[in-house]
Design a protein around this motif. Structure first.
Motif, PDB file in Angstrom:
ATOM      1  N   ILE A 325      13.834  88.007  52.573  1.00 39.44           N
ATOM      2  CA  ILE A 325      13.422  89.110  51.704  1.00 39.44           C
ATOM      3  C   ILE A 325      14.403  89.268  50.547  1.00 39.44           C
ATOM      4  O   ILE A 325      14.000  89.457  49.392  1.00 39.44           O
ATOM      5  CB  ILE A 325      13.311  90.421  52.510  1.00 39.44           C
ATOM      6  N   GLU A 326      15.692  89.162  50.842  1.00 41.02           N
ATOM      7  CA  GLU A 326      16.694  89.307  49.778  1.00 41.02           C
ATOM      8  C   GLU A 326      16.612  88.155  48.779  1.00 41.02           C
ATOM      9  O   GLU A 326      16.734  88.365  47.567  1.00 41.02           O
ATOM     10  CB  GLU A 326      18.096  89.398  50.367  1.00 41.02           C
ATOM     11  N   ILE A 327      16.405  86.939  49.270  1.00 42.15           N
ATOM     12  CA  ILE A 327      16.281  85.784  48.376  1.00 42.15           C
ATOM     13  C   ILE A 327      15.071  85.951  47.453  1.00 42.15           C
ATOM     14  O   ILE A 327      15.144  85.687  46.250  1.00 42.15           O
ATOM     15  CB  ILE A 327      16.168  84.481  49.193  1.00 42.15           C
ATOM     16  N   GLN A 328      13.950  86.393  48.010  1.00 44.26           N
ATOM     17  CA  GLN A 328      12.758  86.618  47.208  1.00 44.26           C
ATOM     18  C   GLN A 328      13.020  87.648  46.117  1.00 44.26           C
ATOM     19  O   GLN A 328      12.670  87.460  44.943  1.00 44.26           O
ATOM     20  CB  GLN A 328      11.600  87.081  48.100  1.00 44.26           C
ATOM     21  N   SER A 329      13.658  88.747  46.486  1.00 45.57           N
ATOM     22  CA  SER A 329      13.959  89.799  45.516  1.00 45.57           C
ATOM     23  C   SER A 329      14.939  89.298  44.463  1.00 45.57           C
ATOM     24  O   SER A 329      14.822  89.654  43.277  1.00 45.57           O
ATOM     25  CB  SER A 329      14.536  91.018  46.243  1.00 45.57           C
ATOM     26  N   GLN A 330      15.891  88.474  44.863  1.00 47.25           N
ATOM     27  CA  GLN A 330      16.849  87.907  43.915  1.00 47.25           C
ATOM     28  C   GLN A 330      16.147  87.019  42.901  1.00 47.25           C
ATOM     29  O   GLN A 330      16.427  87.069  41.697  1.00 47.25           O
ATOM     30  CB  GLN A 330      17.919  87.103  44.664  1.00 47.25           C
ATOM     31  N   HIS A 331      15.216  86.178  43.378  1.00 44.05           N
ATOM     32  CA  HIS A 331      14.483  85.296  42.463  1.00 44.05           C
ATOM     33  C   HIS A 331      13.666  86.098  41.453  1.00 44.05           C
ATOM     34  O   HIS A 331      13.646  85.766  40.258  1.00 44.05           O
ATOM     35  CB  HIS A 331      13.560  84.365  43.259  1.00 44.05           C
ATOM     36  N   VAL A 332      12.976  87.131  41.916  1.00 43.82           N
ATOM     37  CA  VAL A 332      12.186  87.963  41.007  1.00 43.82           C
ATOM     38  C   VAL A 332      13.106  88.642  39.997  1.00 43.82           C
ATOM     39  O   VAL A 332      12.795  88.701  38.800  1.00 43.82           O
ATOM     40  CB  VAL A 332      11.367  89.004  41.801  1.00 43.82           C
ATOM     41  N   HIS A 333      14.245  89.146  40.472  1.00 44.15           N
ATOM     42  CA  HIS A 333      15.238  89.753  39.575  1.00 44.15           C
ATOM     43  C   HIS A 333      15.700  88.751  38.515  1.00 44.15           C
ATOM     44  O   HIS A 333      15.785  89.082  37.321  1.00 44.15           O
ATOM     45  CB  HIS A 333      16.429  90.231  40.405  1.00 44.15           C
ATOM     46  N   ASP A 334      15.970  87.530  38.936  1.00 45.71           N
ATOM     47  CA  ASP A 334      16.453  86.510  37.998  1.00 45.71           C
ATOM     48  C   ASP A 334      15.401  86.155  36.949  1.00 45.71           C
ATOM     49  O   ASP A 334      15.737  85.865  35.792  1.00 45.71           O
ATOM     50  CB  ASP A 334      16.878  85.259  38.768  1.00 45.71           C
ATOM     51  N   ILE A 335      14.139  86.181  37.346  1.00 40.80           N
ATOM     52  CA  ILE A 335      13.073  85.926  36.368  1.00 40.80           C
ATOM     53  C   ILE A 335      13.047  87.032  35.324  1.00 40.80           C
ATOM     54  O   ILE A 335      12.929  86.769  34.115  1.00 40.80           O
ATOM     55  CB  ILE A 335      11.706  85.786  37.072  1.00 40.80           C
ATOM     56  N   PHE A 336      13.177  88.277  35.768  1.00 37.41           N
ATOM     57  CA  PHE A 336      13.247  89.389  34.809  1.00 37.41           C
ATOM     58  C   PHE A 336      14.401  89.195  33.830  1.00 37.41           C
ATOM     59  O   PHE A 336      14.239  89.335  32.617  1.00 37.41           O
ATOM     60  CB  PHE A 336      13.436  90.720  35.550  1.00 37.41           C
ATOM     61  N   ILE A 337      15.563  88.859  34.361  1.00 40.57           N
ATOM     62  CA  ILE A 337      16.758  88.727  33.523  1.00 40.57           C
ATOM     63  C   ILE A 337      16.616  87.555  32.551  1.00 40.57           C
ATOM     64  O   ILE A 337      16.868  87.695  31.339  1.00 40.57           O
ATOM     65  CB  ILE A 337      18.019  88.556  34.393  1.00 40.57           C
ATOM     66  N   LYS A 338      16.222  86.400  33.058  1.00 41.40           N
ATOM     67  CA  LYS A 338      16.136  85.204  32.207  1.00 41.40           C
ATOM     68  C   LYS A 338      15.018  85.309  31.177  1.00 41.40           C
ATOM     69  O   LYS A 338      15.048  84.633  30.149  1.00 41.40           O
ATOM     70  CB  LYS A 338      15.954  83.952  33.074  1.00 41.40           C
ATOM     71  N   SER A 339      14.029  86.142  31.439  1.00 40.68           N
ATOM     72  CA  SER A 339      12.918  86.271  30.485  1.00 40.68           C
ATOM     73  C   SER A 339      13.223  87.233  29.339  1.00 40.68           C
ATOM     74  O   SER A 339      12.471  87.297  28.373  1.00 40.68           O
ATOM     75  CB  SER A 339      11.664  86.758  31.224  1.00 40.68           C
ATOM     76  N   GLN A 340      14.329  87.967  29.428  1.00 37.10           N
ATOM     77  CA  GLN A 340      14.607  89.012  28.441  1.00 37.10           C
ATOM     78  C   GLN A 340      14.759  88.451  27.026  1.00 37.10           C
ATOM     79  O   GLN A 340      14.416  89.119  26.050  1.00 37.10           O
ATOM     80  CB  GLN A 340      15.853  89.810  28.821  1.00 37.10           C
ATOM     81  N   ASN A 341      15.266  87.235  26.925  1.00 37.92           N
ATOM     82  CA  ASN A 341      15.402  86.616  25.591  1.00 37.92           C
ATOM     83  C   ASN A 341      14.130  85.962  25.106  1.00 37.92           C
ATOM     84  O   ASN A 341      14.078  85.456  23.984  1.00 37.92           O
ATOM     85  CB  ASN A 341      16.551  85.582  25.613  1.00 37.92           C
ATOM     86  N   GLY A 342      13.120  85.960  25.976  1.00 35.66           N
ATOM     87  CA  GLY A 342      11.878  85.295  25.562  1.00 35.66           C
ATOM     88  C   GLY A 342      10.644  86.089  25.948  1.00 35.66           C
ATOM     89  O   GLY A 342       9.644  85.530  26.392  1.00 35.66           O
ATOM     90  N   VAL A 343      10.721  87.412  25.807  1.00 37.16           N
ATOM     91  CA  VAL A 343       9.571  88.265  26.104  1.00 37.16           C
ATOM     92  C   VAL A 343       8.672  88.328  24.872  1.00 37.16           C
ATOM     93  O   VAL A 343       9.138  88.622  23.768  1.00 37.16           O
ATOM     94  CB  VAL A 343      10.005  89.682  26.505  1.00 37.16           C
TER      95      VAL A 343
END
Length: 346
Positions: A325-343
């Protein structure tokens, strides 16, 4: 064996259509009750007429639960969670409500089965897991597709070497626009494509690449009218350099598929995430010779319920599930963060 008593927060459609029919086939749990929110608990508009309409609709749906599956009706979430008449709770509420009510459930000593996503952010997910660990309670995120027989069949095909070494994974999940009244288009309720359909290909990619996989690229496309992401993509990569390219969207033509490209062939699963319990799933394999493989009917909700029961009875399973569950949440969090420069706004 005495069955564990389970209640439901909210008379949701998915609880009625998928969860309770599966529960009837499970020997570990017994359905006992459903709760509807009282006035203070209801997270809707403040306008009285709408408030009244939602209340009446919830009562009507709860009565249908009672008529079809028996059980009692609680007129408050708090009342259900504090009751000594249940041991576990299923929470199929909109994502923004998961943390608040799952936390209260755990604090009341109840095991928790959460609809995906676990919460809307990594910090809240970690807090829930911390409480669950302290109290030795099970918490399980209901990505039911993981427990369908086709996933095990796909693993067996990969292990057999029929398509050679895995070179790349591609998986996509999306569906057409559902209308502005759907909670998925409401940021305050935890809407957005990534939190909804995006979690599925993230979860599947992690299962196939391994828990050490990382998000390397991500992009989200926002809708100005709703202030949520409507579609997006990301790439996961493991330590061997194998990648999974994922796509997701809720303003798209319907797609629900997995393709694994190997050195000697490829495998296609065109109904990977949403196979109903009465469907024989078809897989397509081509390694120079085309093969059509049938997977028997399987109830993935029942499989998920069985895993939830294992989380309750087996500490190793419970601890491993916390980690997943934590790994899944971490991956989703990382997608949010990495997408910030390309929204991109549309």
């Amino acid at each position: 064996m005495t069955k564990l008593r389970i209640g439901i927060l909210g008379a949701s459609d998915i609880a009625f259509r998928r969860f309770l029919p599966a529960l009837q086939k499970n020997s570990f749990f017994e359905y006992t009750c459903v709760a509807i929110a009282n006035f203070e608990e209801r997270n809707v508009t403040k306008f009285g007429d709408v408030q009244y309409f939602v209340s009446e609709k919830s009562i009507e749906k709860a009565e249908n639960f009672k008529d079809t599956f028996n059980g009692t009706i609680y007129n408050s979430y708090e009342e259900l969670l504090s009751s000594d008449n249940i041991d576990a709770v299923y929470i199929p509420l909109p994502p923004a409500l998961h943390y608040h009510w799952a936390k209260k459930a755990l604090e009341n000593g109840k095991h928790v089965l959460l609809e995906k996503p676990s919460t809307t952010n990594l910090e809240d997910t970690k807090n829930l897991l911390k409480i669950a660990k302290q109290k030795k309670l099970a918490i399980h995120e209901n990505y039911a597709f993981c427990y369908h027989g086709q996933v095990q069949k796909i693993r067996e095909i990969i292990a057999s070497g029929e398509i050679g070494e895995v070179r790349q994974i591609r998986t996509a999940f999306g569906f057409p626009y559902r209308g502005s009244s759907d909670f998925r288009y409401d940021q305050s309720l935890g809407g957005g494509a990534l939190l909804d359909c995006g979690g599925y290909p993230v979860k599947l990619s992690t299962m196939l690449l391994g828990n050490e996989s990382q998000i390397t690229t991500a992009s989200l496309n926002m809708a100005r009218g709703h202030n949520v992401d409507l579609f997006g993509s990301a790439t996961l990569q493991n330590h061997e350099g194998i990648t999974s390219h994922i796509s997701f969207g809720m303003d798209n033509f319907y797609k629900c598929e997995l393709e694994i490209w190997g050195s000697n062939g490829y495998l296609l699963a065109p109904r990977i995430f949403t196979a109903p319990a009465n469907l024989k799933v078809t897989l397509f394999l081509n390694n120079g010779q085309e093969k059509v493989l049938e997977v028997p009917e399987d109830d993935q909700f029942l499989g998920s319920l069985n895993h939830f029961s294992n989380c309750i009875t087996d500490e190793a399973t419970r601890l491993n599930t916390y980690s997943e569950i934590e790994i899944q949440s971490q991956h989703v969090h990382d997608i949010f963060i990495k997408s910030q420069n390309g929204v991109f706004n549309r």
